[in-house]
Every structure is written in structure tokens, then in C-alpha cells.
Motif scaffolding. Sequence first.
Motif, PDB file in Angstrom:
ATOM      1  N   THR A   4       0.820  -1.205   0.000  1.00 52.45           N
ATOM      2  CA  THR A   4       0.000   0.000   0.000  1.00 52.45           C
ATOM      3  C   THR A   4       0.855   1.255   0.000  1.00 52.45           C
ATOM      4  O   THR A   4       0.355   2.334  -0.274  1.00 52.45           O
ATOM      5  N   ARG A   7       4.770   1.708  -4.695  1.00 56.13           N
ATOM      6  CA  ARG A   7       4.081   1.494  -5.972  1.00 56.13           C
ATOM      7  C   ARG A   7       4.877   0.604  -6.900  1.00 56.13           C
ATOM      8  O   ARG A   7       4.321  -0.254  -7.587  1.00 56.13           O
ATOM      9  N   LYS A   8       6.213   0.801  -6.936  1.00 55.18           N
ATOM     10  CA  LYS A   8       7.039   0.097  -7.919  1.00 55.18           C
ATOM     11  C   LYS A   8       8.476   0.059  -7.425  1.00 55.18           C
ATOM     12  O   LYS A   8       8.910   0.946  -6.692  1.00 55.18           O
ATOM     13  N   TRP A  21       9.522   3.652  -5.948  1.00 54.24           N
ATOM     14  CA  TRP A  21       8.494   4.661  -6.155  1.00 54.24           C
ATOM     15  C   TRP A  21       7.458   4.501  -5.053  1.00 54.24           C
ATOM     16  O   TRP A  21       6.964   3.408  -4.824  1.00 54.24           O
ATOM     17  N   VAL A  23       3.743   5.346  -3.181  1.00 53.41           N
ATOM     18  CA  VAL A  23       2.352   5.603  -3.549  1.00 53.41           C
ATOM     19  C   VAL A  23       1.920   7.003  -3.118  1.00 53.41           C
ATOM     20  O   VAL A  23       1.422   7.790  -3.932  1.00 53.41           O
ATOM     21  N   GLY A  26       4.330   9.799  -4.665  1.00 58.02           N
ATOM     22  CA  GLY A  26       4.631   9.645  -6.083  1.00 58.02           C
ATOM     23  C   GLY A  26       6.106   9.813  -6.382  1.00 58.02           C
ATOM     24  O   GLY A  26       6.525   9.766  -7.536  1.00 58.02           O
TER      25      GLY A  26
END
Length: 70
Positions: A4, A7-8, A21, A23, A26
Motif C-alpha cells: 500500500t 508502488r514500484k 516509487w 504511492v 509519487g
Amino acid sequence: MPSTSIRKTEYDPENRILSVWFVASGKRYEFEGVPPETFAAFKAAFAKGRYFNEHIRNHFRYRLVAIDDG
């Protein structure tokens, strides 16, 4: 399990750089000197955010990667 908070991720084994990365912000950060074993354990971790906080954050030098606005 998807994270959560993360992101990556990408890993460059030749230079031992882990790119993460996030979430919420950003933003992308690069962590230097991350051993392949640490990255493998991170990828395999059930709770990636927890593993990141316990084994990567504050353990490796890092830098914020500027976002290219093109």
C-alpha cells in the motif's frame, strides 16, 4: 502481496541501486549499495513496506530522483 506504500521497484544489480516509487508522494528514491540478497528478500517479503522500513530505509545512502517534466 501488493504494497500500500510502495508502488514500484527496480533493481540494477551491476550498480547495486534499488529504485523505489512511493504511492503517497509519487516520488522515486534511489538507494545505493543494496546487495542482491537484500533486494531478493525485499521482493519475496509478504509485507514489503515493513521489510523496507526495517532493512532498507536508514541503512543505505539514498537520493531523491527529480521528476522529468519532459
